[in-house]
Scaffold this motif. Structure first.
Motif, mmCIF file in Angstrom:
data_model
loop_
_atom_site.group_PDB
_atom_site.id
_atom_site.type_symbol
_atom_site.label_atom_id
_atom_site.label_comp_id
_atom_site.label_asym_id
_atom_site.label_seq_id
_atom_site.Cartn_x
_atom_site.Cartn_y
_atom_site.Cartn_z
ATOM 1 N N GLU A 193 1.087 -1.131 0.100
ATOM 2 C CA GLU A 193 0.039 0.092 0.178
ATOM 3 C C GLU A 193 0.807 1.125 -0.021
ATOM 4 N N SER A 230 -10.729 5.156 -2.028
ATOM 5 C CA SER A 230 -12.275 4.912 -2.166
ATOM 6 C C SER A 230 -12.954 4.410 -0.963
ATOM 7 N N THR A 231 -12.458 3.321 -0.317
ATOM 8 C CA THR A 231 -13.110 2.800 0.860
ATOM 9 C C THR A 231 -13.304 3.430 1.940
ATOM 10 N N GLU A 237 -14.869 3.841 -9.228
ATOM 11 C CA GLU A 237 -13.903 3.432 -10.367
ATOM 12 C C GLU A 237 -14.859 2.722 -11.428
ATOM 13 N N MET A 294 -19.689 -3.365 -1.288
ATOM 14 C CA MET A 294 -20.707 -4.404 -0.793
ATOM 15 C C MET A 294 -20.153 -5.884 -1.705
HETATM 16 C C1 LIG Z 1 -18.662 8.891 -2.111
HETATM 17 C C2 LIG Z 1 -18.532 7.335 -2.525
HETATM 18 C C3 LIG Z 1 -19.649 6.625 -1.964
HETATM 19 C C4 LIG Z 1 -19.554 5.147 -2.095
HETATM 20 N N1 LIG Z 1 -20.693 4.257 -1.777
HETATM 21 C C5 LIG Z 1 -20.588 2.782 -1.821
HETATM 22 C C6 LIG Z 1 -21.621 2.054 -1.420
HETATM 23 O O1 LIG Z 1 -22.406 2.621 -0.720
HETATM 24 N N2 LIG Z 1 -21.443 0.771 -1.441
HETATM 25 C C7 LIG Z 1 -20.459 0.259 -2.077
HETATM 26 O O2 LIG Z 1 -20.546 -1.184 -2.366
HETATM 27 N N3 LIG Z 1 -19.412 0.990 -2.662
HETATM 28 C C8 LIG Z 1 -19.413 2.364 -2.458
HETATM 29 N N4 LIG Z 1 -18.617 3.240 -3.045
HETATM 30 C C9 LIG Z 1 -17.408 2.538 -4.025
HETATM 31 C C10 LIG Z 1 -16.537 1.868 -2.959
HETATM 32 O O3 LIG Z 1 -15.914 2.745 -2.087
HETATM 33 C C11 LIG Z 1 -15.291 1.398 -3.989
HETATM 34 O O4 LIG Z 1 -15.566 0.434 -4.914
HETATM 35 C C12 LIG Z 1 -14.364 0.635 -2.922
HETATM 36 O O5 LIG Z 1 -14.002 0.973 -1.813
HETATM 37 C C13 LIG Z 1 -13.060 0.015 -3.932
HETATM 38 O O6 LIG Z 1 -12.261 -0.543 -2.836
HETATM 39 P P1 LIG Z 1 -10.669 -0.817 -3.507
HETATM 40 O O7 LIG Z 1 -10.156 -1.445 -1.996
HETATM 41 O O8 LIG Z 1 -10.757 -1.562 -4.764
HETATM 42 O O9 LIG Z 1 -10.167 0.692 -3.735
HETATM 43 P P2 LIG Z 1 -9.530 1.746 -2.695
HETATM 44 O O10 LIG Z 1 -10.112 1.583 -1.416
HETATM 45 O O11 LIG Z 1 -9.208 2.881 -3.356
HETATM 46 O O12 LIG Z 1 -8.108 1.061 -2.395
HETATM 47 C C14 LIG Z 1 -7.149 1.042 -3.475
HETATM 48 C C15 LIG Z 1 -5.687 1.332 -2.555
HETATM 49 O O13 LIG Z 1 -4.555 1.048 -3.650
HETATM 50 C C16 LIG Z 1 -3.768 2.053 -3.391
HETATM 51 N N5 LIG Z 1 -2.949 2.209 -4.475
HETATM 52 C C17 LIG Z 1 -3.114 2.576 -5.774
HETATM 53 N N6 LIG Z 1 -1.965 2.666 -6.619
HETATM 54 C C18 LIG Z 1 -0.866 2.034 -5.587
HETATM 55 C C19 LIG Z 1 0.227 1.711 -6.231
HETATM 56 N N7 LIG Z 1 1.091 2.151 -7.451
HETATM 57 N N8 LIG Z 1 1.168 0.911 -5.130
HETATM 58 C C20 LIG Z 1 0.764 0.817 -3.957
HETATM 59 N N9 LIG Z 1 -0.506 0.988 -3.418
HETATM 60 C C21 LIG Z 1 -1.399 1.748 -4.494
HETATM 61 C C22 LIG Z 1 -4.425 3.179 -2.939
HETATM 62 O O14 LIG Z 1 -3.269 3.892 -2.067
HETATM 63 C C23 LIG Z 1 -5.662 2.673 -2.509
HETATM 64 O O15 LIG Z 1 -5.398 2.481 -0.728
HETATM 65 C C24 LIG Z 1 -18.503 4.585 -2.861
HETATM 66 C C25 LIG Z 1 -17.489 5.289 -3.352
HETATM 67 C C26 LIG Z 1 -17.375 6.535 -3.285
HETATM 68 C C27 LIG Z 1 -16.404 7.495 -3.572
#
Ligand SMILES: Cc1cc2nc3c(=O)[nH]c(=O)nc-3n(C[C@H](O)[C@H](O)[C@H](O)COP(=O)(O)OP(=O)(O)OC[C@H]3O[C@@H](n4cnc5c(N)ncnc54)[C@H](O)[C@@H]3O)c2cc1C
Length: 386
Positions: A35, A44-45, A313, A343
């Motif tokens: 990370e 986004s989380t 995304e 979810m």
């Molecule tokens: C306002 C809002 C409301 C939402 N509401 C909902 C909801 O009600 N229900 C639902 O299911 N979803 C919802 N979502 C969507 C949900 O938040 C995302 O789909 C989910 O959090 C994605 O998780 P992730 O782990 O893929 O991404 P992230 O949480 O973005 O994690 C990705 C991680 O990768 C890291 N990273 C990136 N590039 C690199 C790199 N080169 N090297 C090392 N680390 C890196 C980043 O720092 C980050 O920590 C919402 C989103 C938003 C913005």
């Protein structure tokens, strides 16, 4: 000596954390999650509304939820940590026959995929849920009592804490800057903290996934899209167990958050990009929809400093992109959740672990969500997006 791992996971948001946990469930121990931020949840989380629902319009999204929601219900048993799951339901309110027909068709599909408790509601049923509604134009709706909310940070931390207890390693403050390969097969990653050799690398970099895929020479159709949420100051007088309420005539929806009301609306003027500033002008647009559906909300107080924005995304068909990248053996994708990554995080973790360890999964038909679907004309549009 460079580090080695059986699996490297790029990104420690809710998706990367779930994949790490599910790999340990499948017996894989030498897993390294990388990370770039110094703490988890800054992607986004940490910005999510925390909504979880099975009321979708496509078989594959329904199946992802039918796996995930019962998992949230037994999350503490599975991981030893709380998920904050509150089964308050999602209530879709229809104001025209087209929307009502859409809810009816979705419900048949949901039942066929094993969701037994979704039901259609009459206008009277809906008025009972929230007597303050302006309901003169509401002709019906749909409700599923096991839909509801989780605490996204709690789920992410629970997955990761359990994975770490089982031997997974997490590097924080380490950015992946390169993905190495040998004869079209992954051999490891370069990071700001040194190189790691690994035969399997997973992209779970959320809105930054396309840039991470490019490091591997893979073209990934995922774009960031700003999403804003409006939180009101405390508002008294709502029923205690209010569902997520969705006004299908505008797309405006809301739920309780503490003593306030958390409101969302997709709007129509967002362009893809990495902006995450909150635009105060958005408040008035949201409050216009709010006051029109719940007249008592006309005087809601909102402090712009307590509102926020984050990134969806987006994939071209609003479904996740899961599984191996065809260009590079050992490189896996868990991306493009289009607003549903919280979810669907349990199902995603399970599917990725299944595909990495066994090359197949029973949770969904893995073909449906592979990245090849776009080139092969098999994209499946999800229309029930909020
Ligand atoms: C306002 C809002 C409301 C939402 N509401 C909902 C909801 O009600 N229900 C639902 O299911 N979803 C919802 N979502 C969507 C949900 O938040 C995302 O789909 C989910 O959090 C994605 O998780 P992730 O782990 O893929 O991404 P992230 O949480 O973005 O994690 C990705 C991680 O990768 C890291 N990273 C990136 N590039 C690199 C790199 N080169 N090297 C090392 N680390 C890196 C980043 O720092 C980050 O920590 C919402 C989103 C938003 C913005």
């Amino acid at each position: 000596m460079p580090a080695t791992a059986d699996v490297v996971i790029i990104g420690a948001g809710i998706v990367g954390s779930s994949i790490a946990f599910h790999l340990t469930e499948a017996g894989v121990k030498n897993v390294l999650v990388i990370e770039r931020e110094t703490r988890q949840g800054l992607g986004s989380t940490g910005k999510s509304m925390g909504g979880v629902r099975a009321q979708f319009a496509t078989d594959v999204n329904i199946r992802m939820s039918v796996y995930s929601i019962p998992f949230f219900a037994r999350f503490e048993e599975a991981t030893g940590h709380p998920s904050g799951y509150k089964p308050r339901g999602y209530l879709f309110m229809a104001t025209n026959d087209r929307h009502m027909q859409y809810l009816r068709e979705n419900q048949s599909r949901q039942k066929a995929q094993g969701l037994k408790n979704a039901e259609l509601l009459s206008p009277d049923d809906i008025r009972k849920v929230l007597p303050q509604l302006r309901s003169d134009d509401i002709i019906g709706g749909s409700f599923c009592p096991t839909d509801g909310f989780v605490d996204p940070e709690s789920v992410m931390n629970g997955f990761m804490a359990c994975a770490i207890e089982r031997g997974v390693e997490l590097w924080r403050g380490a950015e992946v800057t390169g993905i190495c390969s040998d004869h079209s097969t992954v051999s490891g990653v370069l990071t700001s903290k040194g190189s790691v050799s690994a035969p399997v690398v997973v992209n779970s970099a959320g809105p930054w996934a396309a840039a991470v895929a490019r490091l591997a020479g893979v073209d990934l159709p995922v774009q960031p899209l700003r999403r804003m949420l409006v939180l009101s100051e405390p508002f008294a007088g709502l029923p205690e167990r209010l569902p997520m309420m969705i006004d299908m005539s505008t797309g405006w929806h809301f739920r309780q958050e503490g003593l306030g009301i958390l409101m969302a609306w997709a709007g129509s003027d967002q362009q893809p990009g990495f902006r995450t500033d909150f635009d105060p002008a958005f408040i008035e647009k949201v409050l216009t929809h709010a006051a029109s559906r719940v007249p008592d909300f006309a005087n809601l107080a909102v402090n712009p400093r307590r509102c926020w924005a984050g990134l969806y995304e987006m994939s071209p068909d609003h479904h996740a992109i899961l599984g191996p990248a065809p260009e590079l053996r050992g490189f896996y994708l868990a991306n493009g959740f289009s607003g549903h990554g919280v979810m669907h995080s349990p199902a995603t973790g399970r599917i990725l672990a299944d595909l990495i360890v066994h090359g197949q999964t029973q949770v969904i038909d893995a073909q449906d969500l592979n990245v090849q679907r776009f080139a092969e004309g098999r994209a499946i549009e999800e229309t029930a997006i909020l």
